[in-house]
Design a protein around this motif. Sequence first.
Motif, PDB file in Angstrom:
ATOM      1  N   GLU B 147     -14.563   7.461  10.170  1.00 49.99           N
ATOM      2  CA  GLU B 147     -16.006   7.265  10.386  1.00 49.99           C
ATOM      3  C   GLU B 147     -16.724   6.993   9.048  1.00 49.99           C
ATOM      4  N   LEU B 148     -16.286   7.689   8.000  1.00 43.24           N
ATOM      5  CA  LEU B 148     -16.894   7.463   6.678  1.00 43.24           C
ATOM      6  C   LEU B 148     -16.447   6.128   6.097  1.00 43.24           C
ATOM      7  N   VAL B 149     -15.183   5.760   6.366  1.00 44.24           N
ATOM      8  CA  VAL B 149     -14.662   4.501   5.821  1.00 44.24           C
ATOM      9  C   VAL B 149     -15.408   3.318   6.421  1.00 44.24           C
ATOM     10  N   VAL B 150     -15.617   3.318   7.751  1.00 42.77           N
ATOM     11  CA  VAL B 150     -16.259   2.148   8.368  1.00 42.77           C
ATOM     12  C   VAL B 150     -17.733   2.061   7.986  1.00 42.77           C
ATOM     13  N   ALA B 151     -18.337   3.158   7.541  1.00 42.58           N
ATOM     14  CA  ALA B 151     -19.739   3.102   7.116  1.00 42.58           C
ATOM     15  C   ALA B 151     -19.862   2.818   5.626  1.00 42.58           C
ATOM     16  N   SER B 152     -18.739   2.633   4.933  1.00 41.97           N
ATOM     17  CA  SER B 152     -18.798   2.455   3.481  1.00 41.97           C
ATOM     18  C   SER B 152     -18.826   0.966   3.130  1.00 41.97           C
ATOM     19  N   PRO B 153     -19.367   0.633   1.974  1.00 38.98           N
ATOM     20  CA  PRO B 153     -19.444  -0.782   1.579  1.00 38.98           C
ATOM     21  C   PRO B 153     -18.074  -1.454   1.480  1.00 38.98           C
ATOM     22  N   ARG B 154     -17.042  -0.674   1.162  1.00 38.70           N
ATOM     23  CA  ARG B 154     -15.735  -1.286   0.959  1.00 38.70           C
ATOM     24  C   ARG B 154     -15.034  -1.628   2.274  1.00 38.70           C
ATOM     25  N   ALA B 155     -15.579  -1.144   3.394  1.00 40.89           N
ATOM     26  CA  ALA B 155     -14.972  -1.455   4.688  1.00 40.89           C
ATOM     27  C   ALA B 155     -14.879  -2.962   4.864  1.00 40.89           C
ATOM     28  N   GLY B 156     -13.767  -3.435   5.379  1.00 38.96           N
ATOM     29  CA  GLY B 156     -13.647  -4.864   5.600  1.00 38.96           C
ATOM     30  C   GLY B 156     -12.210  -5.324   5.481  1.00 38.96           C
ATOM     31  N   LEU B 157     -12.042  -6.625   5.621  1.00 36.40           N
ATOM     32  CA  LEU B 157     -10.699  -7.185   5.637  1.00 36.40           C
ATOM     33  C   LEU B 157      -9.940  -6.877   4.350  1.00 36.40           C
ATOM     34  N   TYR B 158     -10.666  -6.865   3.226  1.00 40.72           N
ATOM     35  CA  TYR B 158      -9.989  -6.617   1.955  1.00 40.72           C
ATOM     36  C   TYR B 158      -9.310  -5.252   1.950  1.00 40.72           C
ATOM     37  N   LEU B 159     -10.026  -4.237   2.450  1.00 41.39           N
ATOM     38  CA  LEU B 159      -9.451  -2.887   2.482  1.00 41.39           C
ATOM     39  C   LEU B 159      -8.286  -2.824   3.472  1.00 41.39           C
ATOM     40  N   VAL B 160      -8.438  -3.518   4.609  1.00 41.05           N
ATOM     41  CA  VAL B 160      -7.357  -3.555   5.601  1.00 41.05           C
ATOM     42  C   VAL B 160      -6.114  -4.200   4.992  1.00 41.05           C
ATOM     43  N   LEU B 161      -6.294  -5.297   4.272  1.00 44.61           N
ATOM     44  CA  LEU B 161      -5.151  -5.999   3.678  1.00 44.61           C
ATOM     45  C   LEU B 161      -4.495  -5.146   2.584  1.00 44.61           C
ATOM     46  N   ARG B 162      -5.312  -4.451   1.835  1.00 43.56           N
ATOM     47  CA  ARG B 162      -4.794  -3.550   0.799  1.00 43.56           C
ATOM     48  C   ARG B 162      -3.876  -2.503   1.406  1.00 43.56           C
ATOM     49  N   ARG B 163      -4.329  -1.924   2.507  1.00 43.14           N
ATOM     50  CA  ARG B 163      -3.520  -0.889   3.161  1.00 43.14           C
ATOM     51  C   ARG B 163      -2.287  -1.497   3.814  1.00 43.14           C
ATOM     52  N   THR B 164      -2.437  -2.731   4.358  1.00 40.23           N
ATOM     53  CA  THR B 164      -1.283  -3.403   4.945  1.00 40.23           C
ATOM     54  C   THR B 164      -0.216  -3.634   3.883  1.00 40.23           C
ATOM     55  N   LEU B 165      -0.671  -4.039   2.711  1.00 38.29           N
ATOM     56  CA  LEU B 165       0.264  -4.272   1.608  1.00 38.29           C
ATOM     57  C   LEU B 165       1.015  -2.991   1.271  1.00 38.29           C
ATOM     58  N   ALA B 166       0.292  -1.864   1.281  1.00 33.10           N
ATOM     59  CA  ALA B 166       0.945  -0.581   1.009  1.00 33.10           C
ATOM     60  C   ALA B 166       2.033  -0.295   2.044  1.00 33.10           C
ATOM     61  N   VAL B 167       1.749  -0.624   3.312  1.00 32.86           N
ATOM     62  CA  VAL B 167       2.754  -0.425   4.366  1.00 32.86           C
ATOM     63  C   VAL B 167       3.969  -1.303   4.084  1.00 32.86           C
ATOM     64  N   LEU B 168       3.713  -2.583   3.771  1.00 36.88           N
ATOM     65  CA  LEU B 168       4.830  -3.513   3.572  1.00 36.88           C
ATOM     66  C   LEU B 168       5.659  -3.133   2.352  1.00 36.88           C
ATOM     67  N   VAL B 169       4.996  -2.613   1.329  1.00 37.34           N
ATOM     68  CA  VAL B 169       5.706  -2.227   0.104  1.00 37.34           C
ATOM     69  C   VAL B 169       6.715  -1.121   0.393  1.00 37.34           C
ATOM     70  N   VAL B 170       6.434  -0.293   1.388  1.00 34.64           N
ATOM     71  CA  VAL B 170       7.392   0.749   1.767  1.00 34.64           C
ATOM     72  C   VAL B 170       8.418   0.213   2.767  1.00 34.64           C
ATOM     73  N   VAL B 171       7.923  -0.525   3.775  1.00 40.86           N
ATOM     74  CA  VAL B 171       8.786  -0.898   4.905  1.00 40.86           C
ATOM     75  C   VAL B 171       9.801  -1.973   4.516  1.00 40.86           C
ATOM     76  N   ILE B 172       9.361  -2.987   3.766  1.00 36.22           N
ATOM     77  CA  ILE B 172      10.283  -4.108   3.492  1.00 36.22           C
ATOM     78  C   ILE B 172      11.472  -3.682   2.624  1.00 36.22           C
ATOM     79  N   PRO B 173      11.268  -2.915   1.536  1.00 39.29           N
ATOM     80  CA  PRO B 173      12.459  -2.446   0.808  1.00 39.29           C
ATOM     81  C   PRO B 173      13.373  -1.578   1.662  1.00 39.29           C
TER      82      PRO B 173
END
Lengths: 267, 275
Positions: B147-173
């Motif tokens: 709830e705090l994240v979606v109300a924050s200025p940083r909410a958006g595709l950029y933050l989603v992609l950042r977190r997706t990258l974190a997932v891929l960095v773990v999953v792909i190796p």
Amino acid sequence: MVRAVSAAETAARTYAWAIQADGLRVRAGRRMAVDGLDLAMDTGVHGLLGPNGAGKTTLVRSIATVLRPAGGTLTLLGEQVNGRVDLRGLRRQIGYLPQEFGYYRRFTVREFVEYMAWLKEMPSAETPGAVQRAIERVGLADRADDRMKTLSGGMLRRAGIAQAIVNDPRILLLDEPTAGLDPDQRLQFRALLRELGTDTCVLVSTHLVEDVAAACTDVVLMDAGRLVFQGAPAGLAAAAGADTGAGDSAAERGYSAILRRHRETEA
Amino acid sequence: MKSLEHIPAALLRRYASGDAGIAADALWAVEAHLEWCASCRERLGAVVATDDSETTSLLARVQANLAGELSRGAQMPARRWPRRVARWAPPGLWPRLAMTTLVIAAALGLDLAFSNVLASLVLLVAPVAPLLGVAAIWSAGLDPVHELVVASPRAGLYLVLRRTLAVLVVVIPALAVAGWLAGAAPARWLLPCLAFTAGALALGELIGLNRAAAVLALAWTSGVIAPTVLTARPPLLLEPATLPYWAGLVGVGAVVLVLRRDSYTGLRRSTWFGR
């Protein structure tokens, strides 16, 4: 600690009200929880009162730019909130404590508030100072480096308030901030509210009428998604008149008298 | 404006002692001179040290107190890593990443145990492996501060992609290691893996990211994994010949995301299936 005042803060305002709603309608699930609300609020502490289900939380969430209005207009800091506005600039000037305040258990208070400051896009050079100041203002300085899971309920609320004020917001939304505070902490919280209200538009949703009577400059009373009463806390007490409705204090009697009269005229 | 004269010794002594009798203009000139003249500041310090025992004792007291405060305990705790990591992978995501690694390890275990009977399970699981983590990056149920994240200025595709990258960095190796042990070449699963991730993100804006991930994972499990395991025939969709189509899907997903780059920023329409 003294905070530097930026040019943007001293610039002349070009809007009349910090928060302005005209015929605002917001949906919560299938229900229209806010239904044709007209409201204008500016700097000061505004107490948002109303029975459960009156639409208080839905109103706060729409002002926090989480929910999209279903109708009417909502104007924050002179910008109308709809699909097209640049929300980032607006969101940087809003502080928000949700009713269900979630947190990361393994983070310390400082790490959590710093993480929130990062989400609010604060410049990293200013962040440590702003975080320390916010934590000191809510009186958590001695627990700043303790993990969140070791805090009591009242301390968690205060950590929640610290993250809300870390970016020095112009609009501060606090949804049920006094839940879980003991009487002494409530007094401290009221003092903090009065201090914040001198240069911020603070909207405090609560169902404790005495909090509103003690700390707010303005009372907003909602029922069934509509505005029922807006005025000074003294006006709420005066509204009781000779009416001997339920309630122990004049403000509580005024609260129940206004609600009953409103419901009678609606019916 | 620099004056060529330095402050006379007598005047400097009177200034140091806080003499109220110095004329305002002379006082102003002394202070202006002291601001830029290091040698006069040094002389002032020497005068204070010899003549003014009150100020020297005050300074000594302050220094002693400060030294005591500073030596007591660390000023800044050393635990800096959680908040650095949280900017990429919020704590709500960590259990999901651990779970994903376990699923991949389990698939590898089955592959190694029944290597001649089954089509490679690692290969079959690989395309949907990131979805377990992707589901958690933008969901109220799985992130306590959503709830705090979606109300924050940083909410958006950029933050989603950042977190997706974190997932891929773990999953792909993890998949690469498991695939290498099980004999599933990365070329066969990497593009499908990215296609499912991009597809979930593109679909997520419409129906919610956790629902999008669930729909895609369910479709793949019932449509490909189950039939392949039951019939013990290798999956046609993961043959090398299908790779151009997977690359096309990755492209479509990327184009949709670029076109809808304001997605995830937004005001949410409250819909019939909840908040």
